[in-house]
Design a protein around this motif. Structure first.
Motif, PDB file in Angstrom:
ATOM      1  N   GLY A 138      36.501   7.150 -34.380  1.00  0.00           N
ATOM      2  CA  GLY A 138      36.855   7.496 -35.752  1.00  0.00           C
ATOM      3  C   GLY A 138      35.715   7.279 -36.725  1.00  0.00           C
ATOM      4  N   PHE A 139      34.917   6.222 -36.464  1.00  0.00           N
ATOM      5  CA  PHE A 139      33.895   5.840 -37.430  1.00  0.00           C
ATOM      6  C   PHE A 139      32.771   6.869 -37.486  1.00  0.00           C
ATOM      7  CE2 PHE A 139      30.287   2.959 -38.720  1.00  0.00           C
ATOM      8  CZ  PHE A 139      30.747   2.749 -40.004  1.00  0.00           C
ATOM      9  N   VAL A 140      32.439   7.464 -36.353  1.00  0.00           N
ATOM     10  CA  VAL A 140      31.315   8.409 -36.321  1.00  0.00           C
ATOM     11  C   VAL A 140      31.607   9.677 -37.128  1.00  0.00           C
ATOM     12  CG1 VAL A 140      30.020   9.921 -34.765  1.00  0.00           C
ATOM     13  CG2 VAL A 140      30.165   7.475 -34.312  1.00  0.00           C
ATOM     14  N   PRO A 141      32.772  10.323 -36.928  1.00  0.00           N
ATOM     15  CA  PRO A 141      33.076  11.464 -37.824  1.00  0.00           C
ATOM     16  C   PRO A 141      33.171  11.046 -39.289  1.00  0.00           C
ATOM     17  CG  PRO A 141      34.761  11.253 -36.116  1.00  0.00           C
ATOM     18  CD  PRO A 141      33.766  10.192 -35.863  1.00  0.00           C
ATOM     19  N   TYR A 142      33.672   9.827 -39.531  1.00  0.00           N
ATOM     20  CA  TYR A 142      33.734   9.332 -40.909  1.00  0.00           C
ATOM     21  C   TYR A 142      32.327   9.221 -41.494  1.00  0.00           C
ATOM     22  CZ  TYR A 142      34.132   5.956 -44.727  1.00  0.00           C
ATOM     23  OH  TYR A 142      34.031   5.333 -45.934  1.00  0.00           O
TER      24      TYR A 142
ATOM     25  N   GLY B 290      40.629   1.146 -34.166  1.00  0.00           N
ATOM     26  CA  GLY B 290      39.710   0.418 -33.301  1.00  0.00           C
ATOM     27  C   GLY B 290      39.476  -0.997 -33.793  1.00  0.00           C
ATOM     28  N   LEU B 291      39.323  -1.133 -35.114  1.00  0.00           N
ATOM     29  CA  LEU B 291      39.112  -2.471 -35.676  1.00  0.00           C
ATOM     30  C   LEU B 291      40.320  -3.365 -35.395  1.00  0.00           C
ATOM     31  CD1 LEU B 291      37.572  -1.402 -39.086  1.00  0.00           C
ATOM     32  CD2 LEU B 291      36.404  -2.659 -37.270  1.00  0.00           C
ATOM     33  N   ILE B 292      41.525  -2.793 -35.510  1.00  0.00           N
ATOM     34  CA  ILE B 292      42.728  -3.575 -35.234  1.00  0.00           C
ATOM     35  C   ILE B 292      42.714  -4.044 -33.780  1.00  0.00           C
ATOM     36  CG2 ILE B 292      45.251  -3.493 -35.113  1.00  0.00           C
ATOM     37  CD1 ILE B 292      45.187  -1.447 -37.391  1.00  0.00           C
ATOM     38  N   VAL B 293      42.301  -3.151 -32.882  1.00  0.00           N
ATOM     39  CA  VAL B 293      42.257  -3.514 -31.464  1.00  0.00           C
ATOM     40  C   VAL B 293      41.271  -4.656 -31.242  1.00  0.00           C
ATOM     41  CG1 VAL B 293      41.581  -2.712 -29.174  1.00  0.00           C
ATOM     42  CG2 VAL B 293      42.995  -1.275 -30.631  1.00  0.00           C
ATOM     43  N   ILE B 294      40.082  -4.569 -31.877  1.00  0.00           N
ATOM     44  CA  ILE B 294      39.106  -5.644 -31.718  1.00  0.00           C
ATOM     45  C   ILE B 294      39.697  -6.951 -32.243  1.00  0.00           C
ATOM     46  CG2 ILE B 294      36.815  -6.459 -32.368  1.00  0.00           C
ATOM     47  CD1 ILE B 294      35.994  -3.487 -32.601  1.00  0.00           C
ATOM     48  N   ALA B 295      40.371  -6.881 -33.410  1.00  0.00           N
ATOM     49  CA  ALA B 295      40.964  -8.089 -33.977  1.00  0.00           C
ATOM     50  C   ALA B 295      42.068  -8.630 -33.076  1.00  0.00           C
ATOM     51  CB  ALA B 295      41.517  -7.790 -35.373  1.00  0.00           C
TER      52      ALA B 295
ATOM     53  N   SER C  90      37.222  10.741 -45.425  1.00  0.00           N
ATOM     54  CA  SER C  90      37.550  11.463 -44.205  1.00  0.00           C
ATOM     55  C   SER C  90      38.725  10.793 -43.498  1.00  0.00           C
ATOM     56  CB  SER C  90      36.332  11.491 -43.284  1.00  0.00           C
ATOM     57  OG  SER C  90      36.723  11.902 -42.004  1.00  0.00           O
ATOM     58  N   SER C  91      39.711  11.607 -43.106  1.00  0.00           N
ATOM     59  CA  SER C  91      40.909  11.027 -42.479  1.00  0.00           C
ATOM     60  C   SER C  91      40.579  10.381 -41.139  1.00  0.00           C
ATOM     61  CB  SER C  91      41.969  12.101 -42.292  1.00  0.00           C
ATOM     62  OG  SER C  91      41.458  13.127 -41.470  1.00  0.00           O
ATOM     63  N   GLU C  92      39.394  10.689 -40.590  1.00  0.00           N
ATOM     64  CA  GLU C  92      39.000  10.070 -39.325  1.00  0.00           C
ATOM     65  C   GLU C  92      38.884   8.553 -39.454  1.00  0.00           C
ATOM     66  OE1 GLU C  92      38.558  11.625 -36.513  1.00  0.00           O
ATOM     67  OE2 GLU C  92      38.126  13.718 -36.970  1.00  0.00           O
TER      68      GLU C  92
ATOM     69  N   ILE D 291      43.889  16.623 -28.936  1.00  0.00           N
ATOM     70  CA  ILE D 291      42.756  15.771 -28.573  1.00  0.00           C
ATOM     71  C   ILE D 291      42.847  14.397 -29.249  1.00  0.00           C
ATOM     72  CG2 ILE D 291      41.049  16.359 -30.367  1.00  0.00           C
ATOM     73  CD1 ILE D 291      39.199  16.991 -27.875  1.00  0.00           C
ATOM     74  N   THR D 292      42.437  13.376 -28.536  1.00  0.00           N
ATOM     75  CA  THR D 292      42.430  11.946 -28.905  1.00  0.00           C
ATOM     76  C   THR D 292      43.817  11.310 -28.997  1.00  0.00           C
ATOM     77  OG1 THR D 292      42.424  12.117 -31.315  1.00  0.00           O
ATOM     78  CG2 THR D 292      40.278  12.138 -30.244  1.00  0.00           C
TER      79      THR D 292
END
Lengths: 329, 347
Positions: A129-133, B326-331, B317-319, B273-274
């Protein structure tokens, strides 16, 4: 020794595949030089990421976030190159970003006593997500960014074809990693931190610092590879630039049983498989004869990875404290 | 079955991790000059602010409940199965093949398309299961490789066999007889949500209410005890992969025969996708529990739907919501994070 036998079978199989691919390429009118050039290009990021991962896994830190690090550093590398107006500074930016991610990952896995596999997967999802952002936030264009060609890290033109200086550097790094792990005191401590952290602790060496150090080195090498992807190979940035390479690098590590030189050999095999797919995919002849073949050619790197890992896996022995946090009693 | 208790500790841990993810996400907005408060306001109002929006959030949550199960049941069995992505592509292809290219009577058509999609998802999970059982290939590497193979294979099938004539950018749309009915005019949620919820509850009952489920969990938590108890570990691995494949296949189908207005698969796979990778984060936020996964999927569905408002209103960006995931997963990977904070506070 069964292990050695399997390894030899694996190498022979890979060689046979490469020879067949070579003939296939001649048949398609591509020329071996092009294949070698692309193969070495594809090998470089794989080798850098895999050798780094060998070092941190030896000390007991398992980072499956290579894919994410490759992606993020491919962007920061381009950004660095644009800021400093120089491709090599871009590579350095990628290396430093990777080191920072590796350092944070080390902190998280050592002091946070994190589940490393989950945290590593977190890096991958984050990068997705971070890269497209970042692409939107920095260049205000979705999914792709082409940088000015003068920032590209250009190859050297040798009599037998093009060769990038970073490729040679990657080979040197692999040899240095081998020397570090097997011929130095630090290497002994790194290996001990992965096998018997209590013993390292008793000897008065800080396990936590060793693991954070190796995690940082691993991240730095991976970041170098990520910046190489965009700056030296593709000449641009797309949001899927890593395309599973982080996991192919993990496969190299598994194949190599954490030995840097074997990881380099594995990266060479996978690099050539990718180079082959890459060269075939852009051949107009093939597109004319079999229009759908393009999609199957794209699968070659992944199928090769599966085959080589399956044949070579054997009974690999990994450090006994691998992936486990260490607490002092 | 056990008496129902509200699991406080996991809820608190997930809550802390979610807060950390949102905070760091806000930091990234500040760095690039966006206003995080306005962004989050439009995100949450967009996701939960009105009934149609909440229903739309549920539509986004539907596939994630399933891909979360693929990962969660793997973890419960001691596997790190991240192959939902590829299995889901195959499920989507299966739904297009039966739902768009074949004519069947109304009720039967929906059922046939759903079941065929689930079967294809399960079949795509078999090679990775085989490599794990017979060759000892770690599933992290093999499932990712099969995801990428599935990606190219699905695009190939979509373009060369299932394309809609005259519209190269997408496949044949599902015929009306194969479409799940819409539940609301203003939102894209369809009756497929009931099938999905039933599947999730079914997996919950299987895991905690049956002998096989007990054996699955035992193989994950204590492989040695499982071996002494005579539980066949390869059967458990296979079962875990197959159930995960069913779930992922259904997730793919839910985006074809259960998601207006396209009712078809884009040739870039853009509308699925994703979803498989997002499911990993959802599963972890939901503590790898089918019911927790439903709640986490609604949360992440809200981020995904509200993220579009955030992009429209504030330009973020909605991405970014995927990065927050991902940050939540790391936390979440920090089991002692609360303990550390508490110790610091006491000092």
């Amino acid at each position: 020794m069964r292990l050695r036998g399997k390894r030899i079978v694996g190498f022979l199989l890979a060689l046979v595949i490469i020879v067949i691919l070579g003939y296939g390429i001649e048949w398609a009118g591509l020329g071996v030089v092009g294949l070698v050039e692309t193969g070495l290009l594809a090998m470089t990021p794989l080798a850098l990421a895999a050798v780094g991962e060998c070092i941190n896994q030896k000390s007991g830190v398992v980072n499956i976030g290579l894919e994410g690090i490759l992606l993020i550093t491919a962007v920061t590398g381009v950004r660095g190159a644009e800021l400093f107006r120089d491709g090599y500074f871009g590579l350095l930016t990628g290396l430093l970003t990777g080191a920072a991610i590796g350092f944070l990952f080390g902190i998280v896995s050592v002091y946070g006593r994190a589940d490393q596999v989950v945290a590593g997967m977190g890096i991958n999802i984050f990068a997705l997500g971070f890269v497209p952002y970042l692409l939107m936030a920095i260049w205000a264009f979705p999914g792709i960014h082409i940088f000015p060609p003068e920032l590209k890290v250009h190859p050297m033109y040798t009599p037998i074809g093009q060769l990038n200086a970073v490729t040679i550097l990657a080979i040197i790094v692999s040899i240095l990693a081998h020397v570090l792990l097997h011929k130095t005191l630090l290497g002994l401590r790194i290996k001990a931190a992965g096998e018997k952290p209590e013993a390292v602790d008793v000897a008065g060496v800080r396990v936590d610092r060793i693991r954070i150090l190796t995690s940082t080195i691993g991240g730095a090498l991976c970041g170098f590879g990520g910046a190489f992807l965009s700056l030296a190979w593709f000449g641009g940035m797309v949001k899927e630039i890593s395309a599973g390479r982080g996991f192919i690098a993990l496969a190299c590590v598994v194949f190599a049983g954490l030995e840097p030189l074997l990881a380099l050999a594995a990266a060479l095999i996978f690099g050539f498989a990718e180079g082959f797919a890459f060269s075939v995919a852009v051949t107009p002849e093939i597109k004319r004869v079999m229009p759908g073949a393009f999609y199957f050619v794209n699968m070659i790197p992944y199928i090769t990875t599966l085959m080589v890992v399956t044949v070579a896996i054997g009974r690999r022995r990994f450090p006994s404290a691998s992936g486990k946090p260490y607490t002092r009693e | 079955m056990r008496r129902f208790e509200i699991p406080v500790r996991p809820l608190v841990q997930s809550g802390v991790a979610v807060s950390i993810g949102l905070l760091v996400g806000a930091l990234f907005m500040v760095i690039f000059g966006y206003d995080p408060i306005r962004a989050y306001y439009s995100l949450f109002m967009g996701a939960f602010g009105s009934i149609p929006d909440f229903v739309e959030t549920m539509a986004f949550a539907t596939p994630l409940m399933l891909t979360a199960i693929t990962f969660a049941i793997g973890v419960k069995t001691g596997l790190f199965n991240i192959g939902a992505e590829g299995q889901m592509y195959l499920g989507a292809i299966g739904a297009v093949a039966v739902g768009g290219a074949i004519t069947l009577p109304a009720g039967l058509h929906v059922a046939a398309a759903t079941i065929f999609a689930m079967l294809l998802g399960a079949i795509w999970s078999l090679p990775a299961a085989f490599l794990k059982i017979r060759m000892g290939v770690h599933e992290v590497v093999s499932t990712i490789m099969f995801n990428w193979i599935a990606f190219h294979f699905a695009i190939y099938l979509a373009i060369y066999y299932l394309a809609e004539p005259g519209r190269a950018e997408r496949t044949l749309p599902a015929l009306p007889s194969a479409q799940y009915p819409r539940l609301m005019e203003e939102a894209t949620l369809t009756a497929v949500i009931f099938v999905v919820l039933a599947f999730c509850i079914g997996v919950y009952i299987l895991l905690w209410g049956t002998r096989v489920g007990y054996e699955l969990r035992l193989a994950g938590t204590n492989p040695d005890a499982a071996r002494y108890a005579g539980v066949s570990s390869w059967r458990m691995v296979l079962l875990s992969f197959v159930i995960g494949g069913f779930a992922a296949g259904l997730a793919g189908a839910s985006q074809i025969i259960g998601r207006p207005p396209a009712w078809s698969l884009y040739a870039t796979l853009g509308n699925v996708i994703t979803l498989g990778f997002d499911g990993i984060g959802v599963a972890l936020i939901g503590r790898n529990h089918p019911i927790g996964g439903i709640l986490a999927a609604i949360f992440y569905g809200g981020l995904a739907h509200g993220g579009r408002y955030m992009e429209y209103d504030v330009g973020v960006s909605s991405e970014l919501v995927r990065a927050i995931n991902g940050l939540i997963v790391i936390a979440l990977a920090l089991p002692e994070i609360i303990a550390i904070i508490r110790r610091r506070l006491k000092r």
